[in-house]
Design a protein around this motif. Sequence first.
Motif, mmCIF file in Angstrom:
data_model
loop_
_atom_site.group_PDB
_atom_site.id
_atom_site.type_symbol
_atom_site.label_atom_id
_atom_site.label_comp_id
_atom_site.label_asym_id
_atom_site.label_seq_id
_atom_site.Cartn_x
_atom_site.Cartn_y
_atom_site.Cartn_z
ATOM 1 N N LEU A 218 0.827 -1.207 0.000
ATOM 2 C CA LEU A 218 0.000 0.000 0.000
ATOM 3 C C LEU A 218 0.862 1.258 0.000
ATOM 4 N N GLN A 219 1.943 1.235 0.802
ATOM 5 C CA GLN A 219 2.825 2.402 0.860
ATOM 6 C C GLN A 219 3.480 2.636 -0.495
ATOM 7 N N VAL A 220 3.955 1.546 -1.069
ATOM 8 C CA VAL A 220 4.608 1.657 -2.380
ATOM 9 C C VAL A 220 3.632 2.210 -3.408
ATOM 10 N N ILE A 221 2.415 1.705 -3.358
ATOM 11 C CA ILE A 221 1.419 2.133 -4.351
ATOM 12 C C ILE A 221 1.115 3.616 -4.219
ATOM 13 N N THR A 222 0.991 4.078 -2.978
ATOM 14 C CA THR A 222 0.692 5.493 -2.770
ATOM 15 C C THR A 222 1.756 6.372 -3.431
ATOM 16 N N VAL A 223 3.011 6.016 -3.219
ATOM 17 C CA VAL A 223 4.104 6.775 -3.821
ATOM 18 C C VAL A 223 4.078 6.627 -5.341
ATOM 19 N N LEU A 224 3.891 5.375 -5.759
ATOM 20 C CA LEU A 224 3.948 5.071 -7.188
ATOM 21 C C LEU A 224 2.878 5.824 -7.971
ATOM 22 N N VAL A 225 1.688 5.919 -7.383
ATOM 23 C CA VAL A 225 0.584 6.590 -8.075
ATOM 24 C C VAL A 225 0.908 8.067 -8.285
ATOM 25 N N THR A 226 1.521 8.667 -7.261
ATOM 26 C CA THR A 226 1.895 10.076 -7.399
ATOM 27 C C THR A 226 2.936 10.255 -8.508
ATOM 28 N N VAL A 227 3.951 9.409 -8.475
ATOM 29 C CA VAL A 227 4.993 9.478 -9.508
ATOM 30 C C VAL A 227 4.372 9.280 -10.886
ATOM 31 N N TRP A 228 3.474 8.299 -10.949
ATOM 32 C CA TRP A 228 2.823 7.957 -12.215
ATOM 33 C C TRP A 228 2.028 9.141 -12.744
ATOM 34 N N MET A 229 1.367 9.833 -11.817
ATOM 35 C CA MET A 229 0.541 10.955 -12.231
ATOM 36 C C MET A 229 1.403 12.040 -12.894
ATOM 37 N N PHE A 230 2.589 12.271 -12.316
ATOM 38 C CA PHE A 230 3.436 13.309 -12.903
ATOM 39 C C PHE A 230 4.159 12.818 -14.156
ATOM 40 N N ALA A 231 4.308 11.519 -14.263
ATOM 41 C CA ALA A 231 4.929 10.979 -15.478
ATOM 42 C C ALA A 231 3.966 11.034 -16.659
ATOM 43 N N THR A 232 2.681 11.106 -16.355
ATOM 44 C CA THR A 232 1.671 11.190 -17.405
ATOM 45 C C THR A 232 1.385 12.659 -17.662
ATOM 46 N N PRO A 233 1.235 13.068 -18.917
ATOM 47 C CA PRO A 233 0.928 14.486 -19.179
ATOM 48 C C PRO A 233 -0.465 14.832 -18.680
ATOM 49 N N ILE A 234 -0.559 15.213 -17.402
ATOM 50 C CA ILE A 234 -1.831 15.644 -16.830
ATOM 51 C C ILE A 234 -1.749 17.140 -16.582
ATOM 52 N N PHE A 235 -0.781 17.523 -15.759
ATOM 53 C CA PHE A 235 -0.600 18.930 -15.418
ATOM 54 C C PHE A 235 0.394 19.610 -16.351
ATOM 55 N N TRP A 236 0.937 18.850 -17.233
ATOM 56 C CA TRP A 236 1.824 19.424 -18.239
ATOM 57 C C TRP A 236 1.489 18.771 -19.573
ATOM 58 N N ALA A 237 2.037 19.335 -20.645
ATOM 59 C CA ALA A 237 1.800 18.739 -21.953
ATOM 60 C C ALA A 237 3.041 18.931 -22.806
ATOM 61 N N PRO A 238 3.458 17.890 -23.483
ATOM 62 C CA PRO A 238 4.608 18.090 -24.374
ATOM 63 C C PRO A 238 4.312 19.170 -25.402
ATOM 64 N N GLU A 239 3.037 19.291 -25.749
ATOM 65 C CA GLU A 239 2.661 20.249 -26.790
ATOM 66 C C GLU A 239 2.903 21.696 -26.372
ATOM 67 N N LEU A 240 3.105 21.946 -25.078
ATOM 68 C CA LEU A 240 3.347 23.308 -24.616
ATOM 69 C C LEU A 240 4.709 23.806 -25.084
ATOM 70 N N ILE A 241 5.618 22.837 -25.297
ATOM 71 C CA ILE A 241 6.959 23.219 -25.734
ATOM 72 C C ILE A 241 6.944 23.378 -27.246
ATOM 73 N N PRO A 242 7.332 24.573 -27.720
ATOM 74 C CA PRO A 242 7.339 24.774 -29.183
ATOM 75 C C PRO A 242 8.274 23.749 -29.843
ATOM 76 N N ASN A 243 7.779 23.191 -30.908
ATOM 77 C CA ASN A 243 8.610 22.248 -31.652
ATOM 78 C C ASN A 243 9.006 21.037 -30.809
ATOM 79 N N TYR A 244 8.033 20.564 -29.988
ATOM 80 C CA TYR A 244 8.364 19.544 -28.992
ATOM 81 C C TYR A 244 8.822 18.224 -29.604
#
Lengths: 433, 319
Positions: free
Chosen positions: B220-246
């Motif tokens: 459970l502890q591992v999952i809690t951490v992993l989910v957070t990491v996973w969320m930031f690894a996925t373009p949710i709060f960021w987008a590759p498209e924001l970078i010109p010529n990404y």
Amino acid sequence: MAHGEFAVEAVGLGKAYRMYGSPLKRIVEGLSFGKFRGHHEFWALRGVGFQLRPGTAMGLCGANGAGKSTLLKILAGTTMPTEGRFRLGGKVASLLELGAGFHLEFTGRANIFMNGIMMGFSRREIEAKIDEIIEFAELGDYIDEPVRTYSSGMGLRLGFSVAVAVDPEILIVDEVFAVGDMYFQKKCIDKIYDFKRRNKTILFCSHSLYDIRQLCDEAIWLDHGECKALGDSVEVTNEYTAFQRSHIGETDEFLVDQFPTHSATKASARDPKRLPSITDARIYRMGTDEEVYEVESGDSIELRIWWRNPDPESTPINLGMGFLRQDTTTCAGTGTHFSDVKLDGTEGCTILRMPDLKLLSGQFLVPVLLLDDGGVHKYQEYLLPENLVVRSKTRDVGMFRFDHEWVPSDLEPPRQELPESGGREREVEGAER
Amino acid sequence: METPSTPVSPPSPSSPGESLPDEGWVTAHPPRAREVFGRVLGFPRMLVEHRDLIQTSVKRELQARFTGTALGWFWPLLHPLFLFAVYYFIFSKLLQVKFGELPPEQQQAFAVFMFVGVVVFSAFAEALNRGTNCIVENGNLIKKLAFPSEVLPLNVALVGMVTMVFGILIFVLAAFATPVWMPPGPKLVWIPLLMLLQLVFTYGILLFVSSLQVFLRDTLQVITVLVTVWMFATPIFWAPELIPNYEVELAPYMPYIKANPMFHLVYAYRDVLMSAEPHQVFNHHMPTSVGIFALWAFGVFLGGYAFFALCQRRFADEV
């Protein structure tokens, strides 16, 4: 039936629980693919095998931790055996714990649905049976109140009602009659008789040897996970009581089992050797040494009870006995405290003389009780080696024959003068009956 | 083993040990590959047999969550509504984050982009955080009642989907009723498929982690951490498209970003919900993403269910 002639067939069943010292050992063991053993095993059950035909009831007896519940859990399918195998010839319903899975915030009615669905019913089946379940539980308007407001006894009624409604081929019951009021206990027992009549198989575990004798044809005695005796319920329970008697005070655990409610306030309670006990009890033809368990109505018999009381100062004792019919109705019972008989000394034999036995034909259980000075606390319930079988020559009905005489007469009917209506009511009542 | 007296005939002599046919016998040996395979194949049948159980427990879970609150079923609707209001205000109004050249009515594109991502991913994250412990939590049931315990993680996954449906519903309604965003087009028909795949994927992971949690409470502890990491690894709060010529700038990272199954799922949802031709907010090929995610989903489900089937017999002893 699905498989062969048996409802339950078990071969060499065993269950080991793995004990890990720490979670780390478990990881190491898992990663080393079992080459490193980080656990030790505790065998809760080992080498138990039996076969039951449909319509048989089997009782499980034994001390706490003997493996009774483990065996029932395996057969109910909630845990897997570590060795051996078993098979069941029909649908199983188990009552390992009444009310398991009740959701406290929901009403009794909603819980009937959820519990029933958990047990493998479909919604439609429950809808068809819900009235029957509610009626059996006798919870009245409480059925639409949240289960959180229920007393423990009410939760119990609801749980039992759902489980018996499943109408299984095999019913597995783990010590659930210990609670609930007398009325409901009787209802449960009647229900179990009803199951037996309909050729269902019942397995149940109880500390009450009396229940086992009464309800079961067969019994199994487990001790430290092993099968000590298996066979006719009367024989097995007798073997078990004989063992208990010879091992009295051997272990603390046993003591707890033998005297489950003994108050610890008395000094002798902690010292098993100083507790009173019934060493033997038998029925004889009155005045002779002929031991009898098959008698006729009107015979004269006596019950001889040999007892020991190492510490009469701190534990004064009384004896009690009763005649119980198969459906647990007490037909008659008495005790030394009702007759102000004192049992002095550290050991002795007390005889209960019963001239002209008035019981009518039937089979009666005769429990002999060792009670405290007030006759309230039960130190020991001793079972006679056999049930008492009474035959009767007369055609009277009921449990016992009362002294009576039929006399012809020509008396006038009495005139009803003052409370006319009162008399009528009594008439109506009589007619209904 | 001692059995002094046998009530009926002794075990038939023609049963030498383990070699006899398994017909009806429940035995001690761990499930063989064939049996595990059979379990996986029999999964649809299990669903049908226990549909009442699944339906009732999902209902119970949802009821337990919302009954007793004054607004009741409005809560799952209010949550995404507030969420969107906050994102819109911060990212589109205050920070003015923008995807390249877009017509004025699509200025809030990034807020919508984030909103869809959050709704989808939080359903997944919530299911994982809640569901990892679901077998352990229901230990009392597992010990006392014989029922298929695989419905426990399924319930969690289903409940997560239900809350997500509300988020999507709110978005679609808002898009049709207000000028916040253009109404989605006929691509909406993809939604049921995407949800089914997401359910399968979530359930597969839950089957695996919830059985692992039984034996190893650190999961459970591992999952809690992993989910957070996973969320930031996925373009949710960021987008590759924001970078010109990404596509050039991020070229060394793109394979890793795209190796994430949730990347494909989130983008597929966005494609369905956000892109109304002729304006394209981002350039993305949805059917490919759906295909890749479908492979992931079934792979994870098969692995998770097989693992679960292997572990299941020991649950009652360990919880």
